[in-house]
Design a protein around this motif. Structure first.
Motif, PDB file in Angstrom:
ATOM      1  N   VAL A  54       0.929  -1.082   0.094  1.00  0.00           N
ATOM      2  CA  VAL A  54      -0.008  -0.053   0.048  1.00  0.00           C
ATOM      3  C   VAL A  54       1.087   1.301   0.146  1.00  0.00           C
ATOM      4  CG1 VAL A  54      -1.648   1.248   1.390  1.00  0.00           C
ATOM      5  CG2 VAL A  54      -1.905  -1.250   1.116  1.00  0.00           C
ATOM      6  N   ALA A  55       0.599   2.373  -0.741  1.00  0.00           N
ATOM      7  CA  ALA A  55       1.113   3.299  -0.890  1.00  0.00           C
ATOM      8  C   ALA A  55       0.288   4.474  -0.783  1.00  0.00           C
ATOM      9  CB  ALA A  55       1.843   3.540  -2.371  1.00  0.00           C
ATOM     10  N   ASP A  56       0.608   5.819  -0.596  1.00  0.00           N
ATOM     11  CA  ASP A  56      -0.402   6.888  -0.671  1.00  0.00           C
ATOM     12  C   ASP A  56      -1.496   6.720  -1.711  1.00  0.00           C
ATOM     13  OD1 ASP A  56       0.593   7.621   1.853  1.00  0.00           O
ATOM     14  OD2 ASP A  56       1.991   9.363   0.787  1.00  0.00           O
ATOM     15  N   PRO A  57      -2.853   6.841  -1.242  1.00  0.00           N
ATOM     16  CA  PRO A  57      -3.577   6.840  -2.704  1.00  0.00           C
ATOM     17  C   PRO A  57      -3.635   8.345  -3.288  1.00  0.00           C
ATOM     18  CG  PRO A  57      -4.777   6.641  -0.437  1.00  0.00           C
ATOM     19  CD  PRO A  57      -3.099   6.663  -0.076  1.00  0.00           C
ATOM     20  N   VAL A  58      -4.012   8.349  -4.677  1.00  0.00           N
ATOM     21  CA  VAL A  58      -4.005   9.369  -5.432  1.00  0.00           C
ATOM     22  C   VAL A  58      -5.104  10.183  -5.031  1.00  0.00           C
ATOM     23  CG1 VAL A  58      -4.000  10.249  -7.800  1.00  0.00           C
ATOM     24  CG2 VAL A  58      -2.443   8.367  -7.384  1.00  0.00           C
ATOM     25  N   PRO A  59      -4.994  11.255  -4.599  1.00  0.00           N
ATOM     26  CA  PRO A  59      -6.286  12.177  -4.196  1.00  0.00           C
ATOM     27  C   PRO A  59      -6.896  12.647  -5.720  1.00  0.00           C
ATOM     28  CG  PRO A  59      -4.311  13.576  -3.823  1.00  0.00           C
ATOM     29  CD  PRO A  59      -3.827  12.074  -4.299  1.00  0.00           C
ATOM     30  N   PHE A  60      -8.157  12.861  -5.517  1.00  0.00           N
ATOM     31  CA  PHE A  60      -8.730  13.365  -6.718  1.00  0.00           C
ATOM     32  C   PHE A  60      -9.697  14.466  -6.168  1.00  0.00           C
ATOM     33  CE2 PHE A  60     -11.565   9.922  -5.552  1.00  0.00           C
ATOM     34  CZ  PHE A  60     -12.862  10.272  -5.927  1.00  0.00           C
ATOM     35  N   ARG A  61     -10.078  15.617  -7.249  1.00  0.00           N
ATOM     36  CA  ARG A  61     -10.932  16.505  -6.869  1.00  0.00           C
ATOM     37  C   ARG A  61     -12.024  16.516  -7.686  1.00  0.00           C
ATOM     38  NH1 ARG A  61      -9.604  20.245  -3.915  1.00  0.00           N
ATOM     39  NH2 ARG A  61     -10.596  22.072  -5.243  1.00  0.00           N
ATOM     40  N   VAL A  95     -11.110  14.613  -2.550  1.00  0.00           N
ATOM     41  CA  VAL A  95     -11.086  13.268  -1.819  1.00  0.00           C
ATOM     42  C   VAL A  95      -9.713  12.477  -1.544  1.00  0.00           C
ATOM     43  CG1 VAL A  95     -12.291  11.008  -1.983  1.00  0.00           C
ATOM     44  CG2 VAL A  95     -13.565  13.071  -2.859  1.00  0.00           C
ATOM     45  N   ARG A  96      -9.032  12.375  -0.494  1.00  0.00           N
ATOM     46  CA  ARG A  96      -7.928  11.920  -0.292  1.00  0.00           C
ATOM     47  C   ARG A  96      -7.873  10.119   0.097  1.00  0.00           C
ATOM     48  NH1 ARG A  96      -5.043  16.090  -0.218  1.00  0.00           N
ATOM     49  NH2 ARG A  96      -5.971  18.056   0.756  1.00  0.00           N
ATOM     50  N   ARG A  97      -9.093   9.670   0.168  1.00  0.00           N
ATOM     51  CA  ARG A  97      -8.955   8.277   0.418  1.00  0.00           C
ATOM     52  C   ARG A  97     -10.345   7.949   0.282  1.00  0.00           C
ATOM     53  NH1 ARG A  97      -5.460   5.157   2.767  1.00  0.00           N
ATOM     54  NH2 ARG A  97      -4.266   6.690   3.611  1.00  0.00           N
ATOM     55  N   VAL A  98     -10.280   6.916  -0.628  1.00  0.00           N
ATOM     56  CA  VAL A  98     -11.545   6.166  -1.110  1.00  0.00           C
ATOM     57  C   VAL A  98     -11.849   5.191  -0.142  1.00  0.00           C
ATOM     58  CG1 VAL A  98     -11.645   6.897  -3.404  1.00  0.00           C
ATOM     59  CG2 VAL A  98     -10.859   4.650  -2.969  1.00  0.00           C
ATOM     60  N   GLY A  99     -13.231   4.788   0.075  1.00  0.00           N
ATOM     61  CA  GLY A  99     -13.668   3.431   0.864  1.00  0.00           C
ATOM     62  C   GLY A  99     -13.400   2.536   0.037  1.00  0.00           C
ATOM     63  N   GLU A 178      -5.947   0.624 -13.860  1.00  0.00           N
ATOM     64  CA  GLU A 178      -4.542   1.408 -13.400  1.00  0.00           C
ATOM     65  C   GLU A 178      -5.194   2.593 -11.991  1.00  0.00           C
ATOM     66  OE1 GLU A 178      -1.062   2.693 -12.473  1.00  0.00           O
ATOM     67  OE2 GLU A 178      -1.593   1.018 -13.182  1.00  0.00           O
ATOM     68  N   LEU A 179      -6.355   3.323 -12.839  1.00  0.00           N
ATOM     69  CA  LEU A 179      -6.700   4.345 -11.883  1.00  0.00           C
ATOM     70  C   LEU A 179      -7.292   3.871 -10.606  1.00  0.00           C
ATOM     71  CD1 LEU A 179      -7.255   7.217 -11.276  1.00  0.00           C
ATOM     72  CD2 LEU A 179      -9.543   7.062 -12.583  1.00  0.00           C
ATOM     73  N   GLU A 180      -7.916   2.668 -10.644  1.00  0.00           N
ATOM     74  CA  GLU A 180      -8.663   2.050  -9.388  1.00  0.00           C
ATOM     75  C   GLU A 180      -7.327   1.680  -8.281  1.00  0.00           C
ATOM     76  OE1 GLU A 180      -9.264  -2.706  -8.275  1.00  0.00           O
ATOM     77  OE2 GLU A 180     -10.516  -1.953 -10.183  1.00  0.00           O
ATOM     78  N   ARG A 181      -6.210   0.998  -9.018  1.00  0.00           N
ATOM     79  CA  ARG A 181      -5.102   0.850  -8.046  1.00  0.00           C
ATOM     80  C   ARG A 181      -4.709   2.045  -7.579  1.00  0.00           C
ATOM     81  NH1 ARG A 181      -2.972  -4.076  -8.535  1.00  0.00           N
ATOM     82  NH2 ARG A 181      -3.389  -5.398 -10.413  1.00  0.00           N
ATOM     83  N   ARG A 182      -4.510   3.209  -8.080  1.00  0.00           N
ATOM     84  CA  ARG A 182      -3.888   4.402  -7.680  1.00  0.00           C
ATOM     85  C   ARG A 182      -4.795   4.970  -6.618  1.00  0.00           C
ATOM     86  NH1 ARG A 182      -3.004   8.206 -12.134  1.00  0.00           N
ATOM     87  NH2 ARG A 182      -1.580   9.274 -10.713  1.00  0.00           N
ATOM     88  N   LEU A 183      -6.064   5.047  -6.881  1.00  0.00           N
ATOM     89  CA  LEU A 183      -6.933   5.589  -5.936  1.00  0.00           C
ATOM     90  C   LEU A 183      -6.952   4.779  -4.754  1.00  0.00           C
ATOM     91  CD1 LEU A 183     -10.167   6.503  -7.998  1.00  0.00           C
ATOM     92  CD2 LEU A 183      -8.264   8.073  -7.360  1.00  0.00           C
ATOM     93  N   GLN A 184      -6.746   3.522  -4.701  1.00  0.00           N
ATOM     94  CA  GLN A 184      -6.782   2.732  -3.469  1.00  0.00           C
ATOM     95  C   GLN A 184      -5.206   2.764  -3.056  1.00  0.00           C
ATOM     96  OE1 GLN A 184      -8.047  -1.078  -4.648  1.00  0.00           O
ATOM     97  NE2 GLN A 184     -10.309  -0.235  -4.263  1.00  0.00           N
TER      98      GLN A 184
END
Length: 189
Positions: A54-61, A95-99, A178-184
């Protein structure tokens, strides 16, 4: 009369030496430790194959759209991921972290993500969509921005009170995954 016959007592059992007890304890302890190690390895190997470090999730706006214009983009605007539009955006929320985030085929028969927001973000998202739904176009659109690019700008036709949203755009299976992985917060493959 004869006297009753009593059998002689059995001979005493030989006592084990303290060294024998130590060997038995060491062997039993080793068997228990080996079983615990095997169980731990089995749990690790059975883990979800999609999990990784686990790394830092990618935040999204999530940002309200103020204006939409064709390219080239000028200062103060954000380009769409496919480069076909430029957006001037209001502040919105991060959104810094998704469920949870799951890549898959959406109802529109295109690849995208189903995202579950955590409780605090879900409340802010509900307030944001409540403000946007009655605005004229394009101010009723909410830009989903990742890595400084607008992925999608859905029209908000009514307040969204739940914690789930879908991110659609020009995704392939690979780019959605890939985006799924990054958001998580999981590194790409």
């Amino acid at each position: 009369m004869s006297s009753p016959y009593y059998a002689p007592p059995p001979p005493p059992r030989p006592r084990r030496s303290p060294a024998a007890w130590i060997i038995v304890a060491v062997v039993a302890g080793s068997v228990v430790l080996l079983a615990l190690f095997a169980a731990a390895v089995a749990v690790v190997l059975r883990g979800d194959e999609r999990e990784g470090p686990v790394a830092d999730p990618v935040p999204f706006r999530l940002q309200p759209v103020l204006e939409l214009s064709p390219p080239p983009c000028t200062s103060g605007t954000v380009a769409s991921a496919d480069g076909t539009a430029c957006y001037r955006l209001a502040e919105g929320m991060t959104v810094r972290r998704v469920g949870d985030a799951q890549a898959g085929m959406l109802d529109s028969q295109q690849w995208g993500l189903r995202v579950s927001l955590e409780e605090a973000d879900a409340a802010a998202f509900s307030r944001l969509t409540a403000e946007l739904h009655s605005q004229p176009s394009p101010r009723n659109q909410l830009a989903i921005v990742v890595d400084g690019k607008v992925l999608s700008t859905p029209v908000i036709s009514e307040p969204i009170l739940g914690s789930r949203l879908e991110i659609s755009g020009n995704f392939t299976q690979d780019s959605a995954t890939e985006l799924e992985r990054r958001l998580q917060g999981r590194p790409g493959s």
